[in-house]
Design an enzyme around this catalytic site. Structure first.
Site, PDB file in Angstrom:
ATOM      1  N   SER A  87       0.759  -1.270  -0.060  1.00  0.00           N
ATOM      2  CA  SER A  87      -0.023  -0.129   0.076  1.00  0.00           C
ATOM      3  C   SER A  87       1.032   1.082   0.018  1.00  0.00           C
ATOM      4  CB  SER A  87      -1.029  -0.101   1.248  1.00  0.00           C
ATOM      5  OG  SER A  87      -2.100   0.806   1.101  1.00  0.00           O
ATOM      6  N   ASP A 305      -8.873  -5.991  -4.949  1.00  0.00           N
ATOM      7  CA  ASP A 305      -8.609  -4.728  -4.191  1.00  0.00           C
ATOM      8  C   ASP A 305      -9.239  -3.689  -5.334  1.00  0.00           C
ATOM      9  OD1 ASP A 305      -7.801  -2.867  -2.583  1.00  0.00           O
ATOM     10  OD2 ASP A 305      -5.609  -2.655  -3.213  1.00  0.00           O
ATOM     11  N   HIS A 377      -6.409  -6.590  -0.886  1.00  0.00           N
ATOM     12  CA  HIS A 377      -5.382  -5.563  -0.677  1.00  0.00           C
ATOM     13  C   HIS A 377      -4.153  -6.125   0.054  1.00  0.00           C
ATOM     14  CE1 HIS A 377      -3.927  -1.027  -0.716  1.00  0.00           C
ATOM     15  NE2 HIS A 377      -3.692  -1.367   0.629  1.00  0.00           N
TER      16      HIS A 377
END
Length: 513
Positions: A87, A305, A377
């Site tokens: 991320s 995601d 994610h």
């Protein structure tokens, strides 16, 4: 600590702070060091806050220098260092890598792995509308039935207008990259924010009887959440990890100063101070790292995601220059296509062999782009054992096989890691300066790890969570961890690793029949 206790660490936390083993821990392949950063994140504390990524990189460099002064055994010519995270680590890690390569010459930094990376915010924001459409997230079965058809059409048209307005402002992206910041005017930024917000609002169920099922989860669109959280309450393990890390007894046994260390999943003060004024995004670092620094970078993406979706990484790579022989070329060469990636499974009798599809891979000029199927994610959260294959690919522990695919095209096959994490019940306090011991068993013959006399983990440990036998410093707000990989006593070295993936496009000599 999310990365340590919900993804790649050796333990998972269940109800009532019960600890279970994670068979997919990356400790099967590497020593791990989890770091709380920036300052005041997680269990780290300071009387100041970092203002930008340059300052954070300098502090990270200082931390590593001090760490290796204390843990000298982790610093030698036989140790390879890898940075890994997910991320917002898409911003951290390229900055860290460049700073370390420029200033820490003795550090043996060998690569970077980033999952569902946030690298080029302005460009990746243009992925949301196409991604919703490509994943059928705007179908009649998902769009709120409480909105009439006319309203839905009008809302979608408005979102499309937001997207187009924002896209027009991107026509100057390349010039912004060259001579200014990647900023946009306030109207354009509002359009950017409105794209995702409006899409989430359009797909709300507005069911007062089930408020926790109202909004799509932006980290895993197979799930839903309350609005406006839309994923902030995910993953479900947070309900177990938070009380565990908030327990003063646990904190004391982690050698934390409980007068300063208060656990919180997020610290808004950190993001409030991290303004990154006059700082260009990490995208501007990638070409230099890949070409001039010759540093391999692996970008992997869970394909369920939304916030950092697969298409957004496609946009990033399409606009990236990483061909040293053709510095003006953008993206992968036309001849570089995705190759399917399978993991080899052996049945219990070790006679029947099957293969499971894990994803698909592109590789060229030090850059890996991997789509990991059926993952969110947080890829290792969904499939920790499968995520070990990412390390196998990065380190050349794979084979080619042309017999698996329906069209007989060569595919990548990585070995299975069945229940490969072992914990000894013995306690050995006599060797407290060497709290863990492992011998990675990756090898090119795919010998089942369970058939090896694998070193067990022993040390100052119990299973009640009060004492950890492996060294964890922590993680960050957005999971960041960096791995140290020892090659002492390994069965393969740099000289006999598999060739890079690009060989699939020229030669099939390594195909495993």
């Amino acid at each position: 600590m999310d990365g340590a206790l919900m993804e790649i660490g050796p333990f998972r936390i269940s109800k009532n702070s019960t600890i279970t083993l994670n068979n997919g821990t990356w400790l099967n392949s590497a020593n791990l060091l989890f770091i709380d950063q920036p300052s005041n994140t997680g269990f780290s504390y300071s009387n100041t806050f970092d203002k930008d990524l340059d300052q954070i990189s300098f502090n990270f460099y200082n931390f590593l220098q001090n760490y290796f002064l204390i843990f000298t055994q982790d610093f030698s010519d036989t140790v390879e260092i890898y940075l890994a995270g997910e991320s917002y680590a898409g911003q951290y890690l390229p900055f860290f890598a460049e700073y370390l390569l420029n200033n820490y010459k003795d550090l043996n930094l060998k690569g970077v792995l980033i999952g569902n990376a946030w690298i080029y915010p302005n460009l990746q924001s243009l992925s949301y509308l196409p991604w919703f459409k490509s994943q059928n997230l705007l179908s009649s079965s998902i769009i709120s039935p409480n909105n009439n058809t006319i309203n839905n059409i009008n809302n979608l048209n408005l979102i499309t207008q937001y997207h187009n307005d924002y896209s027009k402002s991107k026509s100057q992206l390349q010039s912004q990259l060259n001579d200014s910041l990647l900023d946009v005017n306030i109207n354009s930024q509002l359009s950017c924010d409105l794209i995702l917000d409006s899409l989430l609002n359009l797909t709300r169920l507005n069911n007062s009887n089930d408020i926790n099922n109202d909004c799509l989860n932006i980290y895993d669109y197979r799930l839903r959440d309350s609005y406006p959280a839309c994923g902030a309450n995910w993953p479900s393990d947070l309900t177990n990890v938070t009380p565990f890390l908030s327990n003063p007894h646990i904190q004391k046994n982690l050698n934390l100063n409980i007068n300063f260390n208060k656990w919180a999943e997020c610290n808004s003060s950190v993001s409030k101070h991290l303004l990154n004024q006059n700082i260009k995004p990490s995208f501007t670092k990638l070409s230099n790292l890949l070409v001039n620094k010759n540093l391999p970078i692996l970008l992997f993406n869970g394909n369920k995601d939304i916030i950092c979706n697969q298409y957004s990484l496609e946009l990033v790579t399409q606009n990236l220059k990483f061909d040293g022989n053709n510095p003006l070329k953008l993206g992968f060469s036309d001849s570089i296509q995705y190759v399917d990636w399978f993991v080899k499974n052996n049945s219990n009798n070790n006679k029947k062999v099957s293969y499971n599809l894990l994803g698909k891979i592109k590789y060229e000029n030090n850059l890996y782009l991997i789509e990991f199927i059926n993952a969110s994610h947080m890829v290792p959260y969904d499939n920790s054992i499968g995520s070990l294959g990412l390390l196998d690919i990065f380190w050349g522990n794979f084979k080619w096989n042309s017999d698996i695919s329906h069209d007989n095209q060569p595919v990548i096959v990585t070995p299975n890691h069945p229940n490969s994490f072992h914990l000894s019940n013995s306690i050995d306090n006599s060797n407290s300066n060497s709290n863990f011991n492992f011998n990675s068993k990756n090898n090119q013959t795919f010998k089942d790890p369970m058939d090896d006399n694998r070193d067990t983990f022993i040390g100052d440990s119990t299973l009640n969570g009060l004492n950890y036998f492996f060294f964890i410093i922590g993680s960050v707000v957005v999971i960041f961890y960096f791995t140290i990989r020892h090659f002492k006593n390994r069965r393969f070295t740099h000289r006999n690793r598999q060739p890079p993936l690009s060989n699939i496009y020229e030669s099939y000599e390594m195909i495993d029949k």
